[in-house]
Scaffold this active site. Sequence first.
Site, short mmCIF file in Angstrom:
data_model
loop_
_atom_site.label_atom_id
_atom_site.label_comp_id
_atom_site.label_asym_id
_atom_site.label_seq_id
_atom_site.Cartn_x
_atom_site.Cartn_y
_atom_site.Cartn_z
N HIS A 101 -6.58 13.22 -15.07
CA HIS A 101 -6.68 14.61 -14.62
C HIS A 101 -8.10 15.13 -14.56
O HIS A 101 -8.38 16.08 -13.82
CB HIS A 101 -5.75 15.50 -15.44
CG HIS A 101 -4.32 15.33 -15.01
ND1 HIS A 101 -3.42 14.54 -15.69
CD2 HIS A 101 -3.66 15.77 -13.90
CE1 HIS A 101 -2.27 14.54 -15.05
NE2 HIS A 101 -2.38 15.28 -13.97
N GLU A 138 8.71 10.35 -9.37
CA GLU A 138 7.53 9.73 -9.98
C GLU A 138 7.88 8.78 -11.13
O GLU A 138 7.01 8.27 -11.81
CB GLU A 138 6.53 10.81 -10.45
CG GLU A 138 7.10 11.89 -11.33
CD GLU A 138 6.07 12.96 -11.70
OE1 GLU A 138 4.86 12.78 -11.46
OE2 GLU A 138 6.49 13.99 -12.27
N ASP A 141 1.91 9.03 -11.11
CA ASP A 141 2.77 8.53 -12.19
C ASP A 141 3.64 7.37 -11.72
O ASP A 141 3.85 6.41 -12.46
CB ASP A 141 3.64 9.66 -12.74
CG ASP A 141 2.88 10.52 -13.73
OD1 ASP A 141 2.15 9.94 -14.56
OD2 ASP A 141 2.98 11.76 -13.66
N CYS A 183 2.57 14.15 -3.15
CA CYS A 183 1.52 15.01 -3.68
C CYS A 183 0.59 14.26 -4.63
O CYS A 183 -0.31 14.84 -5.22
CB CYS A 183 2.11 16.24 -4.37
SG CYS A 183 3.22 15.83 -5.71
C1 PEP Z 1 1.72 12.55 -9.72
O1 PEP Z 1 2.12 12.04 -10.76
O2 PEP Z 1 1.50 11.89 -8.68
C2 PEP Z 1 1.46 13.99 -9.65
C3 PEP Z 1 1.14 14.57 -8.51
O3 PEP Z 1 1.50 14.73 -10.81
P1 PEP Z 1 0.34 14.68 -11.92
O4 PEP Z 1 -0.87 14.01 -11.32
O5 PEP Z 1 0.03 16.08 -12.31
O6 PEP Z 1 0.96 13.87 -13.00
MG MG Z 2 2.93 13.26 -12.31
#
Ligand code: PEP
Ligand code: MG
Length: 415
Positions: free
Chosen positions: A31, A273, A297, A344
Amino acid sequence: VSHDLSPSETALMDKESIVGFATDVGGPTSHAAIMARSLEIPAVVGLETISSEVEDGDIVVIDGNNGVVIVEPDEETLNEYKTEEEKFEAVVQKLDQIKELTATTLDDHTIELSANIEFPSDIDSVLLHGAHGIGLYRTEYMYLNKTSFPTEEEQFEAYKTVAQRMGTMPVVIRTLDLGGDKFTSAIDMPKEINSFMGWRAIRFCLTRTDVFKTQLRAILRASVFGNLKVMFPLISNLTELLKAKEILEEVKQGLSHEGLAYNPHISVGAMIEVPSAAITSDLFAKEVDFFSIGSNDLIQYSLAVDRVNEKIAYLYQPTHPAIVRLIKFIVEQGHNNKIWVGMCGEMASSPTLAVLLLGMGIDELSVSAAFLPKVKKVIRSIKYSEARQYVEDCLKFRTSEEVSGYLDSKLLPVL
Ligand code: PEP
Ligand code: MG
Protein backbone atom coordinates in the site's frame (compact mmCIF):
# COMPACT_ATOMS: atom_id res chain seq x y z
CA VAL A 1 14.35 7.04 2.86
CA SER A 2 13.31 4.46 5.40
CA HIS A 3 13.27 0.78 6.20
CA ASP A 4 9.50 0.58 5.82
CA LEU A 5 6.48 2.82 5.41
CA SER A 6 3.12 1.65 6.66
CA PRO A 7 -0.12 2.65 4.92
CA SER A 8 -0.86 4.82 7.99
CA GLU A 9 2.41 6.69 7.53
CA THR A 10 1.90 7.18 3.81
CA ALA A 11 -1.62 8.42 4.54
CA LEU A 12 -0.10 11.29 6.51
CA MET A 13 2.27 12.32 3.73
CA ASP A 14 1.98 15.86 2.51
CA LYS A 15 2.53 16.04 -1.23
CA GLU A 16 3.86 19.57 -0.94
CA SER A 17 6.76 18.60 1.31
CA ILE A 18 7.60 15.04 0.25
CA VAL A 19 8.99 14.74 -3.27
CA GLY A 20 9.67 11.02 -3.27
CA PHE A 21 10.52 8.02 -1.13
CA ALA A 22 12.55 4.81 -1.13
CA THR A 23 12.27 1.86 1.25
CA ASP A 24 14.06 -1.39 2.05
CA VAL A 25 10.91 -3.51 2.19
CA GLY A 26 7.73 -3.77 0.16
CA GLY A 27 6.48 -5.05 -3.18
CA PRO A 28 4.93 -3.30 -6.18
CA THR A 29 1.42 -3.67 -4.79
CA SER A 30 2.15 -2.88 -1.15
CA HIS A 31 0.00 0.00 0.00
CA ALA A 32 2.97 2.39 0.33
CA ALA A 33 3.62 1.92 -3.40
CA ILE A 34 -0.06 2.33 -4.24
CA MET A 35 -0.20 5.50 -2.15
CA ALA A 36 2.84 6.93 -3.96
CA ARG A 37 0.98 6.47 -7.25
CA SER A 38 -2.05 8.28 -5.83
CA LEU A 39 0.10 11.14 -4.57
CA GLU A 40 1.94 11.12 -7.91
CA ILE A 41 5.32 11.14 -6.23
CA PRO A 42 8.24 8.98 -7.38
CA ALA A 43 8.89 5.99 -5.13
CA VAL A 44 10.89 2.78 -5.19
CA VAL A 45 10.18 0.08 -2.62
CA GLY A 46 11.86 -3.24 -1.83
CA LEU A 47 15.46 -2.00 -2.20
CA GLU A 48 16.54 -4.19 0.77
CA THR A 49 19.42 -2.01 2.06
CA ILE A 50 18.77 1.57 0.94
CA SER A 51 18.09 2.91 4.44
CA SER A 52 21.61 2.02 5.54
CA GLU A 53 23.22 3.38 2.37
CA VAL A 54 21.93 6.94 2.53
CA GLU A 55 23.23 9.60 4.92
CA ASP A 56 21.49 12.80 5.92
CA GLY A 57 22.22 15.47 3.34
CA ASP A 58 22.92 13.08 0.45
CA ILE A 59 21.48 13.88 -2.94
CA VAL A 60 19.35 10.97 -4.16
CA VAL A 61 17.72 10.34 -7.52
CA ILE A 62 14.49 8.33 -7.25
CA ASP A 63 13.40 7.00 -10.63
CA GLY A 64 10.02 5.49 -9.88
CA ASN A 65 9.37 4.61 -13.53
CA ASN A 66 12.32 2.24 -13.69
CA GLY A 67 12.63 1.28 -10.02
CA VAL A 68 16.10 2.82 -9.75
CA VAL A 69 17.63 4.84 -6.92
CA ILE A 70 21.02 6.55 -7.29
CA VAL A 71 22.78 7.90 -4.20
CA GLU A 72 25.06 10.91 -4.67
CA PRO A 73 24.91 10.97 -8.49
CA ASP A 74 27.69 12.73 -10.40
CA GLU A 75 26.96 15.99 -12.21
CA GLU A 76 26.36 14.30 -15.55
CA THR A 77 23.86 11.77 -14.17
CA LEU A 78 22.04 14.48 -12.27
CA ASN A 79 21.68 16.58 -15.41
CA GLU A 80 20.48 13.56 -17.39
CA TYR A 81 17.77 12.97 -14.81
CA LYS A 82 16.76 16.65 -14.78
CA THR A 83 16.23 16.43 -18.55
CA GLU A 84 14.40 13.12 -18.07
CA GLU A 85 12.09 14.75 -15.51
CA GLU A 86 11.24 17.58 -17.90
CA LYS A 87 10.52 15.11 -20.70
CA PHE A 88 8.30 13.10 -18.36
CA GLU A 89 6.31 16.22 -17.39
CA ALA A 90 5.84 17.07 -21.07
CA VAL A 91 4.56 13.56 -21.86
CA VAL A 92 2.14 13.71 -18.93
CA GLN A 93 0.75 17.04 -20.10
CA LYS A 94 0.40 15.83 -23.67
CA LEU A 95 -1.39 12.66 -22.56
CA ASP A 96 -3.82 14.65 -20.42
CA GLN A 97 -5.07 16.25 -23.64
CA ILE A 98 -7.06 13.09 -24.39
CA LYS A 99 -8.92 13.33 -21.09
CA GLU A 100 -12.28 14.15 -22.66
CA LEU A 101 -12.10 11.13 -24.99
CA THR A 102 -13.49 7.71 -24.18
CA ALA A 103 -11.46 4.48 -23.97
CA THR A 104 -12.59 3.27 -27.40
CA THR A 105 -10.64 0.90 -29.63
CA LEU A 106 -10.05 1.51 -33.35
CA ASP A 107 -12.91 -0.91 -34.14
CA ASP A 108 -15.29 0.92 -31.82
CA HIS A 109 -15.37 -1.14 -28.63
CA THR A 110 -15.59 1.05 -25.52
CA ILE A 111 -14.79 0.21 -21.91
CA GLU A 112 -15.14 2.34 -18.78
CA LEU A 113 -11.95 3.86 -17.44
CA SER A 114 -12.18 4.84 -13.78
CA ALA A 115 -9.69 5.72 -11.08
CA ASN A 116 -8.93 4.51 -7.57
CA ILE A 117 -8.92 6.91 -4.62
CA GLU A 118 -8.01 6.79 -0.95
CA PHE A 119 -9.31 10.23 0.09
CA PRO A 120 -11.96 12.65 -1.23
CA SER A 121 -9.12 15.10 -1.95
CA ASP A 122 -7.79 12.67 -4.61
CA ILE A 123 -10.68 13.69 -6.86
CA ASP A 124 -8.75 16.68 -8.25
CA SER A 125 -6.25 14.30 -9.79
CA VAL A 126 -9.02 11.91 -10.93
CA LEU A 127 -10.74 14.69 -12.88
CA LEU A 128 -7.48 16.14 -14.16
CA HIS A 129 -6.51 12.85 -15.77
CA GLY A 130 -9.94 12.27 -17.28
CA ALA A 131 -11.44 9.36 -15.32
CA HIS A 132 -15.10 8.70 -16.04
CA GLY A 133 -15.78 7.30 -12.60
CA ILE A 134 -14.25 5.95 -9.41
CA GLY A 135 -13.91 2.19 -9.49
CA LEU A 136 -12.46 1.83 -6.00
CA TYR A 137 -12.70 4.17 -3.04
CA ARG A 138 -10.49 2.66 -0.32
CA THR A 139 -12.54 3.95 2.60
CA GLU A 140 -10.35 2.37 5.27
CA TYR A 141 -7.85 5.22 4.90
CA MET A 142 -10.29 7.38 6.86
CA TYR A 143 -9.93 4.93 9.77
CA LEU A 144 -6.13 4.92 9.91
CA ASN A 145 -4.28 7.27 12.28
CA LYS A 146 -7.39 7.51 14.45
CA THR A 147 -7.89 6.64 18.09
CA SER A 148 -11.61 6.12 17.55
CA PHE A 149 -13.69 5.02 14.57
CA PRO A 150 -14.93 7.84 12.35
CA THR A 151 -18.52 8.75 13.16
CA GLU A 152 -21.44 8.23 10.80
CA GLU A 153 -21.59 12.01 10.20
CA GLU A 154 -17.89 12.23 9.41
CA GLN A 155 -18.18 9.39 6.91
CA PHE A 156 -21.41 10.72 5.45
CA GLU A 157 -19.73 14.07 4.72
CA ALA A 158 -16.80 12.37 2.99
CA TYR A 159 -18.98 10.09 0.83
CA LYS A 160 -21.36 12.95 0.03
CA THR A 161 -18.44 15.12 -1.12
CA VAL A 162 -17.20 12.35 -3.41
CA ALA A 163 -20.73 11.68 -4.76
CA GLN A 164 -21.38 15.34 -5.46
CA ARG A 165 -18.03 16.07 -7.05
CA MET A 166 -18.38 13.09 -9.40
CA GLY A 167 -21.96 14.04 -10.36
CA THR A 168 -23.56 11.36 -12.52
CA MET A 169 -20.31 9.41 -12.87
CA PRO A 170 -20.25 6.08 -10.99
CA VAL A 171 -18.43 5.83 -7.65
CA VAL A 172 -17.74 2.39 -6.18
CA ILE A 173 -17.40 2.69 -2.42
CA ARG A 174 -15.62 -0.30 -0.98
CA THR A 175 -16.59 -1.06 2.59
CA LEU A 176 -13.91 -1.09 5.23
CA ASP A 177 -10.85 -3.19 4.35
CA LEU A 178 -8.90 -2.97 7.61
CA GLY A 179 -6.31 -5.58 8.48
CA GLY A 180 -3.63 -7.11 6.24
CA ASP A 181 -1.22 -4.18 6.30
CA LYS A 182 -3.79 -1.49 7.19
CA PHE A 183 -4.33 -0.92 10.88
CA THR A 184 -6.18 1.61 13.00
CA SER A 185 -5.44 2.69 16.54
CA ALA A 186 -9.19 2.84 17.18
CA ILE A 187 -9.06 -0.74 18.45
CA ASP A 188 -6.40 -3.14 19.51
CA MET A 189 -6.24 -5.44 16.49
CA PRO A 190 -4.33 -8.57 17.44
CA LYS A 191 -0.92 -9.11 15.85
CA GLU A 192 -1.35 -12.02 13.46
CA ILE A 193 1.34 -14.16 11.87
CA ASN A 194 -0.56 -14.25 8.57
CA SER A 195 -2.35 -10.93 8.74
CA PHE A 196 -3.26 -10.93 5.03
CA MET A 197 -5.06 -14.22 5.62
CA GLY A 198 -6.41 -13.17 8.96
CA TRP A 199 -9.07 -11.00 10.53
CA ARG A 200 -9.45 -8.39 7.84
CA ALA A 201 -11.92 -6.68 5.51
CA ILE A 202 -15.39 -8.30 5.42
CA ARG A 203 -14.33 -10.77 8.15
CA PHE A 204 -13.71 -7.88 10.51
CA CYS A 205 -16.96 -6.18 9.47
CA LEU A 206 -19.08 -9.29 9.97
CA THR A 207 -17.75 -9.56 13.53
CA ARG A 208 -17.86 -5.85 14.32
CA THR A 209 -21.30 -5.29 12.81
CA ASP A 210 -21.64 -2.06 14.79
CA VAL A 211 -18.74 -0.55 12.83
CA PHE A 212 -20.03 -2.06 9.57
CA LYS A 213 -23.57 -0.75 10.04
CA THR A 214 -22.35 2.75 10.81
CA GLN A 215 -20.45 2.78 7.55
CA LEU A 216 -23.35 1.34 5.54
CA ARG A 217 -25.69 3.98 6.98
CA ALA A 218 -23.28 6.72 5.90
CA ILE A 219 -22.90 5.25 2.39
CA LEU A 220 -26.65 4.82 1.93
CA ARG A 221 -27.42 8.32 3.18
CA ALA A 222 -24.83 9.74 0.77
CA SER A 223 -26.22 7.67 -2.12
CA VAL A 224 -28.90 10.25 -2.93
CA PHE A 225 -26.21 12.83 -3.80
CA GLY A 226 -24.70 11.02 -6.76
CA ASN A 227 -24.18 7.66 -8.43
CA LEU A 228 -22.83 5.53 -5.56
CA LYS A 229 -22.37 1.77 -5.61
CA VAL A 230 -21.31 -0.39 -2.68
CA MET A 231 -18.75 -3.19 -2.83
CA PHE A 232 -17.62 -5.80 -0.29
CA PRO A 233 -13.93 -6.78 -0.08
CA LEU A 234 -12.30 -10.17 0.49
CA ILE A 235 -15.42 -12.26 0.09
CA SER A 236 -14.31 -15.91 0.28
CA ASN A 237 -17.62 -17.77 0.43
CA LEU A 238 -21.24 -17.18 -0.45
CA THR A 239 -22.43 -17.17 3.16
CA GLU A 240 -20.31 -14.09 3.85
CA LEU A 241 -21.74 -12.31 0.84
CA LEU A 242 -25.32 -13.18 1.78
CA LYS A 243 -24.69 -12.04 5.36
CA ALA A 244 -23.24 -8.72 4.17
CA LYS A 245 -26.24 -8.20 1.88
CA GLU A 246 -28.62 -9.04 4.72
CA ILE A 247 -26.99 -6.42 6.94
CA LEU A 248 -27.23 -3.89 4.12
CA GLU A 249 -30.99 -4.59 3.89
CA GLU A 250 -31.35 -4.26 7.65
CA VAL A 251 -29.61 -0.87 7.54
CA LYS A 252 -31.87 0.24 4.68
CA GLN A 253 -34.95 -0.68 6.72
CA GLY A 254 -33.61 1.26 9.69
CA LEU A 255 -33.16 4.35 7.53
CA SER A 256 -36.67 3.95 6.12
CA HIS A 257 -38.11 3.80 9.62
CA GLU A 258 -36.30 7.00 10.51
CA GLY A 259 -37.53 8.65 7.33
CA LEU A 260 -33.98 9.21 6.04
CA ALA A 261 -33.40 9.30 2.28
CA TYR A 262 -31.26 6.73 0.45
CA ASN A 263 -31.15 5.01 -2.92
CA PRO A 264 -33.06 1.74 -2.37
CA HIS A 265 -31.70 0.36 -5.67
CA ILE A 266 -28.03 1.00 -4.94
CA SER A 267 -25.87 -1.47 -6.91
CA VAL A 268 -24.05 -4.06 -4.85
CA GLY A 269 -20.77 -5.60 -5.96
CA ALA A 270 -18.26 -8.15 -4.72
CA MET A 271 -14.53 -7.92 -5.01
CA ILE A 272 -13.16 -11.09 -6.52
CA GLU A 273 -9.77 -11.31 -4.86
CA VAL A 274 -9.74 -14.69 -3.14
CA PRO A 275 -9.23 -17.82 -5.31
CA SER A 276 -12.26 -19.56 -3.75
CA ALA A 277 -14.47 -16.67 -4.89
CA ALA A 278 -12.88 -16.72 -8.34
CA ILE A 279 -13.44 -20.46 -8.78
CA THR A 280 -17.06 -20.19 -7.67
CA SER A 281 -17.69 -16.83 -9.34
CA ASP A 282 -20.67 -18.33 -11.22
CA LEU A 283 -22.43 -18.61 -7.84
CA PHE A 284 -21.43 -15.12 -6.71
CA ALA A 285 -22.54 -13.56 -10.01
CA LYS A 286 -26.14 -14.50 -9.25
CA GLU A 287 -26.06 -12.48 -6.04
CA VAL A 288 -24.50 -9.17 -7.09
CA ASP A 289 -24.78 -6.43 -9.71
CA PHE A 290 -21.09 -6.38 -10.55
CA PHE A 291 -17.66 -7.84 -9.88
CA SER A 292 -14.44 -5.95 -9.42
CA ILE A 293 -11.35 -8.12 -9.60
CA GLY A 294 -8.83 -7.26 -6.90
CA SER A 295 -5.75 -8.52 -8.68
CA ASN A 296 -3.39 -7.31 -5.93
CA ASP A 297 -4.78 -9.85 -3.51
CA LEU A 298 -5.92 -12.41 -6.08
CA ILE A 299 -2.34 -12.78 -7.32
CA GLN A 300 -0.85 -13.05 -3.83
CA TYR A 301 -3.32 -15.72 -2.74
CA SER A 302 -3.32 -17.67 -6.00
CA LEU A 303 0.46 -17.79 -6.36
CA ALA A 304 1.20 -17.92 -2.61
CA VAL A 305 3.37 -14.81 -2.96
CA ASP A 306 3.17 -12.22 -0.20
CA ARG A 307 2.53 -8.90 -1.98
CA VAL A 308 4.62 -6.89 0.48
CA ASN A 309 7.70 -9.13 0.55
CA GLU A 310 10.57 -7.79 -1.58
CA LYS A 311 12.51 -11.07 -1.40
CA ILE A 312 9.94 -12.85 -3.54
CA ALA A 313 8.71 -9.89 -5.58
CA TYR A 314 10.07 -11.64 -8.69
CA LEU A 315 7.42 -14.35 -8.18
CA TYR A 316 4.59 -11.83 -8.09
CA GLN A 317 3.53 -12.43 -11.71
CA PRO A 318 0.32 -10.94 -13.13
CA THR A 319 1.08 -12.81 -16.37
CA HIS A 320 1.40 -16.22 -14.71
CA PRO A 321 -0.72 -18.61 -16.84
CA ALA A 322 -2.80 -19.43 -13.74
CA ILE A 323 -3.70 -15.75 -13.35
CA VAL A 324 -4.47 -15.30 -17.06
CA ARG A 325 -6.81 -18.30 -16.99
CA LEU A 326 -8.41 -17.33 -13.70
CA ILE A 327 -9.21 -13.76 -14.72
CA LYS A 328 -10.62 -14.88 -18.05
CA PHE A 329 -12.80 -17.37 -16.17
CA ILE A 330 -14.13 -14.67 -13.78
CA VAL A 331 -15.03 -12.35 -16.66
CA GLU A 332 -16.87 -15.19 -18.43
CA GLN A 333 -18.81 -16.14 -15.31
CA GLY A 334 -19.86 -12.52 -14.83
CA HIS A 335 -20.98 -12.18 -18.43
CA ASN A 336 -22.79 -15.53 -18.43
CA ASN A 337 -24.84 -14.08 -15.61
CA LYS A 338 -25.26 -10.68 -17.29
CA ILE A 339 -23.34 -8.58 -14.80
CA TRP A 340 -20.45 -6.24 -15.57
CA VAL A 341 -16.93 -7.09 -14.53
CA GLY A 342 -14.17 -4.62 -13.75
CA MET A 343 -10.70 -4.70 -12.29
CA CYS A 344 -9.44 -2.31 -9.62
CA GLY A 345 -6.10 -3.96 -8.80
CA GLU A 346 -2.80 -2.45 -9.95
CA MET A 347 -2.62 -4.87 -12.88
CA ALA A 348 -5.14 -2.65 -14.68
CA SER A 349 -2.71 0.30 -14.52
CA SER A 350 -0.19 -1.43 -16.76
CA PRO A 351 -0.91 -0.49 -20.40
CA THR A 352 0.17 -3.89 -21.79
CA LEU A 353 -1.85 -5.84 -19.21
CA ALA A 354 -4.81 -3.53 -19.72
CA VAL A 355 -4.87 -4.72 -23.35
CA LEU A 356 -4.91 -8.34 -22.19
CA LEU A 357 -7.86 -7.53 -19.91
CA LEU A 358 -9.60 -5.67 -22.73
CA GLY A 359 -9.22 -8.77 -24.92
CA MET A 360 -10.85 -10.88 -22.21
CA GLY A 361 -13.91 -8.65 -22.51
CA ILE A 362 -13.52 -6.75 -19.24
CA ASP A 363 -16.05 -3.90 -18.94
CA GLU A 364 -14.19 -1.52 -16.67
CA LEU A 365 -10.65 -0.79 -15.55
CA SER A 366 -10.05 1.29 -12.45
CA VAL A 367 -6.48 2.51 -12.27
CA SER A 368 -4.20 4.87 -10.37
CA ALA A 369 -5.27 8.26 -11.75
CA ALA A 370 -1.82 9.19 -13.06
CA PHE A 371 -1.70 6.01 -15.17
CA LEU A 372 -5.09 6.55 -16.73
CA PRO A 373 -4.05 8.56 -19.83
CA LYS A 374 -1.44 5.96 -20.79
CA VAL A 375 -3.96 3.13 -20.48
CA LYS A 376 -6.51 5.13 -22.46
CA LYS A 377 -3.98 5.87 -25.18
CA VAL A 378 -3.08 2.22 -25.72
CA ILE A 379 -6.74 1.20 -25.85
CA ARG A 380 -7.38 3.93 -28.44
CA SER A 381 -4.43 2.69 -30.50
CA ILE A 382 -5.49 -0.91 -31.08
CA LYS A 383 -8.40 -3.01 -32.29
CA TYR A 384 -10.56 -5.06 -29.95
CA SER A 385 -10.23 -7.95 -32.42
CA GLU A 386 -6.43 -7.76 -32.00
CA ALA A 387 -6.70 -7.75 -28.22
CA ARG A 388 -8.92 -10.83 -28.35
CA GLN A 389 -6.35 -12.56 -30.52
CA TYR A 390 -3.62 -11.67 -28.00
CA VAL A 391 -5.63 -13.44 -25.31
CA GLU A 392 -6.00 -16.53 -27.48
CA ASP A 393 -2.24 -16.55 -28.09
CA CYS A 394 -1.37 -15.91 -24.43
CA LEU A 395 -3.49 -18.83 -23.30
CA LYS A 396 -1.12 -21.14 -25.18
CA PHE A 397 2.00 -19.98 -23.35
CA ARG A 398 3.43 -21.94 -20.46
CA THR A 399 5.28 -19.30 -18.47
CA SER A 400 4.80 -15.76 -17.20
CA GLU A 401 7.88 -14.65 -19.14
CA GLU A 402 6.43 -15.95 -22.42
CA VAL A 403 3.17 -14.10 -21.83
CA SER A 404 4.79 -10.79 -20.86
CA GLY A 405 7.43 -11.07 -23.60
CA TYR A 406 4.70 -11.62 -26.20
CA LEU A 407 2.62 -8.67 -24.96
CA ASP A 408 5.67 -6.40 -24.91
CA SER A 409 6.59 -7.38 -28.43
CA LYS A 410 3.08 -6.59 -29.68
CA LEU A 411 2.44 -3.46 -27.65
CA LEU A 412 5.67 -1.62 -26.85
CA PRO A 413 5.71 -0.22 -30.41
CA VAL A 414 2.33 1.47 -29.87
CA LEU A 415 3.09 2.80 -26.36
C1 PEP B 1 -6.76 -5.60 -4.66
O1 PEP B 1 -6.54 -6.45 -3.80
O2 PEP B 1 -6.48 -5.76 -5.87
C2 PEP B 1 -7.37 -4.31 -4.29
C3 PEP B 1 -7.71 -3.44 -5.21
O3 PEP B 1 -7.52 -4.01 -2.96
P1 PEP B 1 -6.30 -3.59 -2.01
O4 PEP B 1 -5.11 -3.25 -2.88
O5 PEP B 1 -6.73 -2.40 -1.23
O6 PEP B 1 -6.08 -4.80 -1.19
MG1 MG C 1 -7.49 -6.31 -1.89
